[in-house]
Write a protein that holds these residues in place. Sequence first.
Motif, short mmCIF file in Angstrom:
data_model
loop_
_atom_site.label_atom_id
_atom_site.label_comp_id
_atom_site.label_asym_id
_atom_site.label_seq_id
_atom_site.Cartn_x
_atom_site.Cartn_y
_atom_site.Cartn_z
N GLY A 148 0.81 -1.21 0.00
CA GLY A 148 0.00 0.00 0.00
C GLY A 148 0.84 1.26 0.00
O GLY A 148 0.53 2.23 -0.69
N PHE A 149 1.93 1.24 0.75
CA PHE A 149 2.83 2.40 0.79
C PHE A 149 3.43 2.67 -0.58
O PHE A 149 3.40 3.80 -1.07
CB PHE A 149 3.94 2.16 1.82
CG PHE A 149 5.01 3.20 1.80
CD1 PHE A 149 4.77 4.45 2.34
CD2 PHE A 149 6.24 2.93 1.24
CE1 PHE A 149 5.77 5.42 2.32
CE2 PHE A 149 7.23 3.89 1.22
CZ PHE A 149 6.99 5.13 1.75
N TRP A 150 3.97 1.64 -1.23
CA TRP A 150 4.60 1.85 -2.54
C TRP A 150 3.57 2.19 -3.60
O TRP A 150 3.85 2.97 -4.52
CB TRP A 150 5.42 0.64 -2.95
CG TRP A 150 6.68 0.56 -2.14
CD1 TRP A 150 7.01 -0.37 -1.22
CD2 TRP A 150 7.75 1.51 -2.13
NE1 TRP A 150 8.23 -0.06 -0.65
CE2 TRP A 150 8.71 1.07 -1.19
CE3 TRP A 150 8.00 2.69 -2.84
CZ2 TRP A 150 9.89 1.78 -0.95
CZ3 TRP A 150 9.19 3.39 -2.60
CH2 TRP A 150 10.10 2.93 -1.66
N PHE A 183 3.64 5.53 -5.88
CA PHE A 183 3.51 5.44 -7.33
C PHE A 183 2.38 6.32 -7.84
O PHE A 183 2.56 7.09 -8.79
CB PHE A 183 3.27 3.97 -7.73
CG PHE A 183 2.92 3.79 -9.17
CD1 PHE A 183 3.90 3.89 -10.14
CD2 PHE A 183 1.63 3.53 -9.55
CE1 PHE A 183 3.59 3.73 -11.48
CE2 PHE A 183 1.30 3.36 -10.88
CZ PHE A 183 2.29 3.46 -11.85
N LEU A 184 1.22 6.24 -7.22
CA LEU A 184 0.08 7.02 -7.69
C LEU A 184 0.27 8.51 -7.46
O LEU A 184 -0.18 9.33 -8.26
CB LEU A 184 -1.20 6.54 -6.98
CG LEU A 184 -1.68 5.14 -7.37
CD1 LEU A 184 -2.88 4.76 -6.53
CD2 LEU A 184 -2.01 5.07 -8.84
N ALA A 185 0.95 8.87 -6.39
CA ALA A 185 1.15 10.28 -6.08
C ALA A 185 2.22 10.91 -6.96
O ALA A 185 2.24 12.13 -7.13
CB ALA A 185 1.54 10.44 -4.61
N SER A 186 3.11 10.12 -7.55
CA SER A 186 4.19 10.71 -8.34
C SER A 186 4.04 10.45 -9.83
O SER A 186 4.19 11.36 -10.63
CB SER A 186 5.54 10.17 -7.86
OG SER A 186 5.58 8.77 -8.05
N TRP A 225 2.17 11.65 -15.67
CA TRP A 225 1.61 11.10 -16.89
C TRP A 225 0.51 12.01 -17.44
O TRP A 225 0.46 12.31 -18.64
CB TRP A 225 1.07 9.70 -16.58
CG TRP A 225 0.39 9.01 -17.70
CD1 TRP A 225 0.86 8.84 -18.97
CD2 TRP A 225 -0.89 8.38 -17.66
NE1 TRP A 225 -0.05 8.14 -19.71
CE2 TRP A 225 -1.13 7.84 -18.93
CE3 TRP A 225 -1.84 8.22 -16.66
CZ2 TRP A 225 -2.30 7.16 -19.22
CZ3 TRP A 225 -2.99 7.54 -16.96
CH2 TRP A 225 -3.21 7.01 -18.22
N ILE A 226 -0.37 12.49 -16.57
CA ILE A 226 -1.45 13.39 -17.00
C ILE A 226 -0.88 14.71 -17.51
O ILE A 226 -1.32 15.23 -18.54
CB ILE A 226 -2.45 13.61 -15.84
CG1 ILE A 226 -3.20 12.32 -15.54
CG2 ILE A 226 -3.43 14.72 -16.17
CD1 ILE A 226 -4.05 12.37 -14.29
N GLY A 227 0.11 15.25 -16.83
CA GLY A 227 0.75 16.49 -17.27
C GLY A 227 1.41 16.34 -18.63
O GLY A 227 1.31 17.23 -19.48
#
Length: 55
Positions: free
Chosen positions: A20-22, A26-29, A34-36
Amino acid sequence: MFEFDQYLGFLLFLTILTIGFWLMIFLASFVPYWIGGAITELIKEKRAKKQQEQE
């Protein structure tokens, strides 16, 4: 101190916590990056299309 099934439960808890931590990292970075990048490419394509129409 611990019985074997308690030890396995503790290891399972630590494994899920680590995954969950990793995943959160991953989702926060990666996802905003990717969207930007996708938005930047979309803007470049629109500018190129406008420039091509003007010529």
